[in-house]
Every structure is written in C-alpha cells, then in structure tokens.
Write a protein that holds these residues in place. Structure first.
Motif, PDB file in Angstrom:
ATOM      1  N   THR A 312       0.663  -1.374  -0.154  1.00 35.46           N
ATOM      2  CA  THR A 312       0.165  -0.336  -0.092  1.00 35.46           C
ATOM      3  C   THR A 312       0.884   1.469  -0.098  1.00 35.46           C
ATOM      4  O   THR A 312       0.084   1.894  -0.572  1.00 35.46           O
ATOM      5  CB  THR A 312      -0.838  -0.091   1.290  1.00 35.46           C
ATOM      6  N   THR A 313       1.733   1.111   0.523  1.00 33.46           N
ATOM      7  CA  THR A 313       2.762   2.280   0.628  1.00 33.46           C
ATOM      8  C   THR A 313       4.401   2.359   0.143  1.00 33.46           C
ATOM      9  O   THR A 313       4.833   1.256   0.706  1.00 33.46           O
ATOM     10  CB  THR A 313       2.520   2.923   2.053  1.00 33.46           C
ATOM     11  N   PRO A 314       4.929   3.276  -0.498  1.00 33.64           N
ATOM     12  CA  PRO A 314       6.160   3.003  -0.658  1.00 33.64           C
ATOM     13  C   PRO A 314       7.115   2.831   0.616  1.00 33.64           C
ATOM     14  O   PRO A 314       8.525   1.828   0.380  1.00 33.64           O
ATOM     15  CB  PRO A 314       6.604   4.664  -1.739  1.00 33.64           C
ATOM     16  N   ALA A 315       7.047   3.298   1.817  1.00 27.96           N
ATOM     17  CA  ALA A 315       7.858   3.298   2.866  1.00 27.96           C
ATOM     18  C   ALA A 315       8.039   1.657   3.317  1.00 27.96           C
ATOM     19  O   ALA A 315       8.364   1.474   3.718  1.00 27.96           O
ATOM     20  CB  ALA A 315       7.047   4.099   3.910  1.00 27.96           C
ATOM     21  N   SER A 316       6.610   0.935   2.965  1.00 25.72           N
ATOM     22  CA  SER A 316       6.544  -0.522   3.527  1.00 25.72           C
ATOM     23  C   SER A 316       7.447  -1.880   2.159  1.00 25.72           C
ATOM     24  O   SER A 316       7.817  -2.995   2.816  1.00 25.72           O
ATOM     25  CB  SER A 316       5.536  -1.087   3.560  1.00 25.72           C
ATOM     26  N   ALA A 317       8.369  -1.037   1.491  1.00 31.31           N
ATOM     27  CA  ALA A 317       8.178  -1.601   0.210  1.00 31.31           C
ATOM     28  C   ALA A 317      10.024  -2.697   1.561  1.00 31.31           C
ATOM     29  O   ALA A 317      10.362  -2.481   1.523  1.00 31.31           O
ATOM     30  CB  ALA A 317       9.714  -1.020  -0.486  1.00 31.31           C
ATOM     31  N   SER A 318      10.628  -3.430   0.954  1.00 35.60           N
ATOM     32  CA  SER A 318      11.460  -4.565   1.793  1.00 35.60           C
ATOM     33  C   SER A 318      12.653  -4.612   1.247  1.00 35.60           C
ATOM     34  O   SER A 318      13.206  -5.431  -0.642  1.00 35.60           O
ATOM     35  CB  SER A 318      11.147  -5.597   1.958  1.00 35.60           C
ATOM     36  N   TRP A 319      13.815  -4.088   1.081  1.00 33.77           N
ATOM     37  CA  TRP A 319      14.469  -4.106   0.919  1.00 33.77           C
ATOM     38  C   TRP A 319      15.838  -5.680   1.248  1.00 33.77           C
ATOM     39  O   TRP A 319      15.868  -5.820   2.201  1.00 33.77           O
ATOM     40  CB  TRP A 319      15.493  -2.944   0.828  1.00 33.77           C
ATOM     41  N   ARG A 320      16.512  -6.133   0.656  1.00 35.40           N
ATOM     42  CA  ARG A 320      17.736  -7.020   0.013  1.00 35.40           C
ATOM     43  C   ARG A 320      19.146  -6.283   0.393  1.00 35.40           C
ATOM     44  O   ARG A 320      18.967  -6.024  -0.501  1.00 35.40           O
ATOM     45  CB  ARG A 320      17.625  -8.302   0.425  1.00 35.40           C
ATOM     46  N   LYS A 321      19.472  -5.901   1.691  1.00 32.09           N
ATOM     47  CA  LYS A 321      20.841  -5.883   1.460  1.00 32.09           C
ATOM     48  C   LYS A 321      21.824  -6.530   1.096  1.00 32.09           C
ATOM     49  O   LYS A 321      21.690  -7.741   1.418  1.00 32.09           O
ATOM     50  CB  LYS A 321      21.239  -5.064   2.461  1.00 32.09           C
ATOM     51  N   VAL A 322      22.988  -6.263   0.288  1.00 40.25           N
ATOM     52  CA  VAL A 322      23.798  -7.235  -1.012  1.00 40.25           C
ATOM     53  C   VAL A 322      24.881  -6.802  -0.225  1.00 40.25           C
ATOM     54  O   VAL A 322      25.954  -6.091   0.177  1.00 40.25           O
ATOM     55  CB  VAL A 322      23.812  -6.839  -2.255  1.00 40.25           C
ATOM     56  N   GLU A 323      25.948  -8.131   0.712  1.00 38.50           N
ATOM     57  CA  GLU A 323      26.966  -8.034   0.875  1.00 38.50           C
ATOM     58  C   GLU A 323      28.244  -7.514   0.024  1.00 38.50           C
ATOM     59  O   GLU A 323      27.964  -8.548  -0.703  1.00 38.50           O
ATOM     60  CB  GLU A 323      27.328  -8.913   2.033  1.00 38.50           C
ATOM     61  N   VAL A 324      28.595  -6.435  -0.048  1.00 39.53           N
ATOM     62  CA  VAL A 324      29.846  -6.184  -1.461  1.00 39.53           C
ATOM     63  C   VAL A 324      31.580  -6.773  -0.267  1.00 39.53           C
ATOM     64  O   VAL A 324      31.564  -5.750   0.997  1.00 39.53           O
ATOM     65  CB  VAL A 324      29.354  -4.743  -1.258  1.00 39.53           C
TER      66      VAL A 324
END
Length: 340
Positions: A312-324
């Motif tokens: 419903t909201t952009p704030a709820s998007a779930s990002w997966r962090k990439v280990e560099v």
C-alpha cells in the motif's frame, strides 16, 4: 550422428548440460564441437530459462579499490566485476587483452544474450575518446575485438541492446552524445554482434548530449536534452527508433507516460535509509538493484518490484541488503544484467 553424451538420449544429455552453472560453460565449450553447437543453440538457453535454471548475472564497471595501506596515490583503474544475485557471489571478469590499461572511463555496456559488449569511452591514461569495441563471450570465457565505433568519435552517448532469439537479432544501438569538439550529435548507429559490422541509422530529429536509452516494446528509446533557441537553455524529450519501419518517431511526454505502466507515475519504494546517494540501477525479471553511497561507503540493495507493487505504501517496501566484500567496494560507474 553422435550422441551428446554416449549412452544417454539427447534429451537427457541436454538436461545434464543445462544444469551446469554458467561459469562452467567455458569448460563445457572446450570438450567437443557437438557441445559447442549445443551451447550456441538458442533452444538450449530457452530451456534453461523455462526451467528456472538460468540465473541473472549483474555486470558492473568499477574502480579497483585501494585497500592496501600506501602513502603514494595509485592511478585509478577501471574493471568489470560480476555479481550473482542467486548466490551473493562477487568475482572479477578477466581483463580484455585489447585494454591493457584497464576499462575505458564512461564506456557503455550492453548485454546481448550470453555476450557482453563494451563500447567506446575514454582512454584511462590521457582521457582521449576512443572507438574500441570489445565483446566478452560467457560461453567461451574469452574476449574478442569488435569493429571500431565509426567516426566521429563520441562521448556521453546513449546505448542499448536488442536481443530477439526468435528473429536471430543481436544488436547494439548507439545514438547522440557529443564529438571531440563538444558538439551535440543527432547521428545513430547499429552494431550487429553476430556478423560484426556497424551500420548508420537515420539521424534523430534533435541533437542529444548526455542522453540515455532503453529498449521499450521493441523500440530503441533515447531520452535526453537538446539545445533550444534560447542561449544556454535545454529542453528534455524522447525519440524512439522503430527498426521495422526504419525511422524515428518523437515520443511526447504524455505518450511516454502512457507507455510506462498505464500513464501514471507513482512512487514504488523509498530508498533504504542508509543510502544517501543512488549511483546506478539495474533491473532483471521483476528485480531492481540499486548501487550507491552511504555514510559507511558503498552500498547495494535489491528490491522485488512485483512484490512491492502489491503493497500500500512505498515505505513498506522490503529491500534486501547485498553484502559487498572489501575487494569489490570500488565506486560503481555503470551496470547491466544478463540472464544466462
């Protein structure tokens, strides 16, 4: 006719070969001509994709990080690294023998099937504009030199790749940019990756410098600025090249919005809070990878766009962090993605 693998039907043998990871292809390719033919066959790669075996491979232009403690500054060297989203593994591509001083600065990358095309850029030693074209074949693990980019030498041009295996089309399109006198260009070119020649395309209606491009619904879409009659002023617009018609058509802003998801621009997601500056974006099969800078240095995150658009909201998007890993924390300067 010989079997692909003695004692097995070709269907079973193809299943076996298809399940090898892409980085094993150079070894498989060296076995025999029959396996070479199989690996070159688009049916083989369509099978890998249909069964979910094919994996995305993100290719990134990156500076070599100076992780050694040294009082003397070292020259900046540009290279190609690959990231495998499925496994999280980072690795380096072998350098091209034709580029002994590293990758050209501001070169353009294009992913065409199982090949990576590197076009133009600036010579690392003196920043002179070059016309070199180099092609890396993931099947053989080798580089080859392509036909040079025709004159005039250009920088800051738009580039995108068209790959249609059903029509046996593997082309890289180039348009706009500026020449060595900083004049904005209208000219455009197409490079046939299989047969190697460049051919001129009709000129765009406008000169476009510092432009970018995508392939949208089978057309080469170039977006960028062009000079107006008012001195020092620029306007933004887009043009699309239709290869079937052999002509350019202006894309009005309203038509461009309509082409992009029903004509409505809407926020999809907020960037991760730790990312202060987004530098590069690359997409594949419903995924979005953003590379940028945070307070702690280089960052990379992946977003599942399909899952995000149901929220419903952009704030709820779930990002997966990439280990560099530290050895791959040089600055990102460009990226593309192949599905192999």
């Amino acid at each position: 006719m010989k079997d692909l693998i003695p004692g097995l039907t070709d269907d079973v043998a193809r299943e076996c070969l298809a399940r090898d990871p892409f980085h094993a292809f150079p070894t498989l390719f060296s076995v025999c001509k029959l396996w070479q033919q199989e690996l070159r066959d688009q049916t083989f790669h369509r099978f890998r994709k249909s069964t979910g075996i094919a994996q995305p491979v993100v290719v990134v232009v990156q500076t070599v990080p100076d992780i050694a403690e040294s009082a003397k500054p070292r020259p900046v060297v540009y290279r190609l690294v690959i990231f495998e989203p499925a496994t999280g593994v980072w690795s380096s591509l072998p350098p091209s023998p034709d580029l002994p001083f590293g990758l050209p600065l501001f070169c353009r990358l294009a992913a065409v099937g199982t090949e990576l095309v590197v076009v133009g850029g600036w010579e690392p030693r003196n920043w002179a504009t070059i016309d070199k074209v180099n092609v890396y074949d993931f099947l053989t693990g080798e580089w080859r030199r392509g036909s040079p980019l025709p004159h005039p030498l250009r920088s800051s041009f738009a580039g995108a790749a068209m790959h249609d295996s059903d029509k046996d089309c593997r082309a890289v399109y180039v348009a706009g940019g500026h020449d060595e006198s900083k004049n904005a260009l209208r000219s455009a070119l197409a490079y046939d990756v299989a047969s190697d020649p460049w051919k001129p395309l009709p000129d765009m209606a406008r000169e476009r410098d510092e432009c970018s491009a995508v392939i949208l619904r089978g057309k080469f879409l170039v977006l960028g600025e062009y000079p107006t009659e008012a001195q020092g002023m620029f306007s933004r617009s887009a043009e699309a090249f239709d290869a079937t018609a052999g002509s350019w058509g202006r894309v009005e802003e309203a038509a461009l919005e309509e082409a992009l998801e029903g004509g409505v621009w809407a926020p999809v997601a907020k960037l991760p809070s730790e990312m202060r500056l987004a530098l590069n974006v690359v997409t594949w099969e419903g995924k979005l990878m953003v590379m940028g800078l945070g307070r702690s240095g280089l960052l990379a995150n992946i977003l599942d766009i399909k899952a995000t658009t149901t929220m419903t909201t952009p704030a709820s998007a779930s990002w997966r962090k990439v280990e560099v890993p530290p050895e791959y924390r040089g600055r990102f300067l460009g990226a593309c993605c192949l599905v192999i």
